[in-house]
Design an enzyme around this catalytic site. Structure first.
Site, PDB file in Angstrom:
ATOM      1  N   TYR A 183      32.092 -60.290 -27.594  1.00  0.00           N
ATOM      2  CA  TYR A 183      33.009 -60.994 -27.752  1.00  0.00           C
ATOM      3  C   TYR A 183      33.591 -60.529 -29.546  1.00  0.00           C
ATOM      4  CZ  TYR A 183      37.217 -63.856 -26.388  1.00  0.00           C
ATOM      5  OH  TYR A 183      38.782 -64.697 -25.686  1.00  0.00           O
ATOM      6  N   GLU A 224      40.117 -53.781 -31.139  1.00  0.00           N
ATOM      7  CA  GLU A 224      40.886 -54.268 -31.112  1.00  0.00           C
ATOM      8  C   GLU A 224      42.103 -54.172 -32.427  1.00  0.00           C
ATOM      9  OE1 GLU A 224      41.426 -57.539 -28.221  1.00  0.00           O
ATOM     10  OE2 GLU A 224      40.524 -56.858 -27.026  1.00  0.00           O
TER      11      GLU A 224
END
Length: 346
Positions: free
Chosen positions: A268, A275
């Site tokens: 995660y 991103e």
């Protein structure tokens, strides 16, 4: 309360035998006064027995309440019989009964089970059609991300580099990532008991990354951040959709369950880092081309700057990421360790 009488004989002389009674308590006493009451009641019949029936004492090594009562009946001592029987009945009433505790435990477990059944009855049941659709959907998504993983692996083995990787898999990626919008429909219809807000943030952020960042700005498709979030997304989605599929089929392997609630601890943050790096790499091109921006004056009399919008998106990761990450950690404790987590509705 179980009480045993241990008789100790002192055989120094043949005419008189001194007897000593010690009382051992096999279970924990509920009250000191109750234990003292038991000792007084049971020591008194023993004293009376020593005076009236020495032959029975010499023949038995261990006496209990039932043998005392039986002897009094056989010795025709009605007064003693009534006294001992009444005292023993009183002792039996005072001591905890294991059978009664077992019945109470069974009753409490039945009450707990009835509460769980009531809670489950309150939940909206899933129809067979919805279950069949969810199984098909999760199998299709698992297969799609497996195809992506195989394509990425084959590309890297053939080319030896990640440059050009996104271009080779972009059609498959855009199709299956856009297909994930059905998850919002599942939450809205109540087919899946998941927060619409959490699912919406996750799905919309990925669709935004695919369509409005990497697909729109081709200059950043070979960046390391793109490779990072592609690998993380692929591994995460294969595990996640496999978990859902096997869970719906009621045959969930433990290693998939373990991977689902443990690998996210590393994946995660890595995906978020990929991103953010990708958006940061896109900022110079967005500012130079003014893409998706609307300048004044225009007929709508509205101004929009995509460059500052991307900066605000990057800043939104600061409050959103900890909440989603902590949400996953709470789910991990609940599933793997059985902790009961009470959360407020959003």
């Amino acid at each position: 309360m179980k009480i045993t009488i241990k008789e100790e004989l002192n055989s120094k002389t043949s005419k008189t035998k001194k007897k000593k009674y010690t009382y051992l308590q096999s279970c924990s006493a509920v009250d000191w006064s109750r234990g003292l009451f038991h000792r007084v009641l049971l020591r008194l019949p023993g004293i009376l027995l020593r005076a009236g029936a020495p032959e029975m004492v010499s023949q038995t090594k261990l006496l209990n309440r039932s043998s005392l009562v039986l002897y009094y009946w056989r010795s025709y001592v009605p007064l003693y019989v009534r006294f001992v029987s009444s005292s023993c009945q009183l002792c039996l009433k005072l001591q905890p009964d294991p059978a009664a505790f077992a019945c109470e435990a069974m009753a409490s477990s039945e009450d707990e089970g009835s509460v769980e059944e009531k809670e489950n009855a309150k939940k909206k049941p899933i129809s067979a059609v919805a279950t069949a659709w969810l199984i098909f959907y999760n199998i299709a998504m698992t297969a799609g991300w497996l195809v992506l993983a195989i394509s990425m692996f084959r590309f890297y083995m053939d080319k030896g580099t990640h440059k050009g990787l996104y271009r080779s898999i972009q059609k498959t990626l855009k199709f299956f990532q856009t297909f994930a919008l059905f998850e919002l429909v599942h939450c809205a219809l109540g087919i899946v008991r998941t927060s619409v807000l959490v699912t919406g943030v996750q799905v919309s952020s990925r669709i935004f990354m695919v369509w409005f960042i990497t697909n729109s700005i081709k200059q950043i498709q070979n960046e390391n951040g793109v490779l990072l979030f592609l690998v993380v997304w692929t591994v995460t989605e294969i595990i996640r959709y496999s978990y859902y599929t096997f869970n719906l089929l009621n045959h969930l392997p433990y290693f998939i369950k373990w991977a689902r609630y443990n690998l996210f601890i590393v994946l995660y943050p890595a995906g978020v880092a990929g991103e953010l790096l990708t958006i940061y790499a896109a900022l110079p091109y967005v500012r130079k081309t003014a893409m998706y921006s609307l300048r004044l004056p225009n007929k709508y009399n509205v101004s929009f700057d995509y460059y500052y919008f991307l900066i605000s998106v990057m800043c939104s990761y600061i409050p959103l990421f900890p909440q989603l990450y902590l949400h996953m950690l709470r789910q991990r404790r609940r599933v793997l360790h059985g902790e009961v987590i009470v959360e407020k509705d959003d």
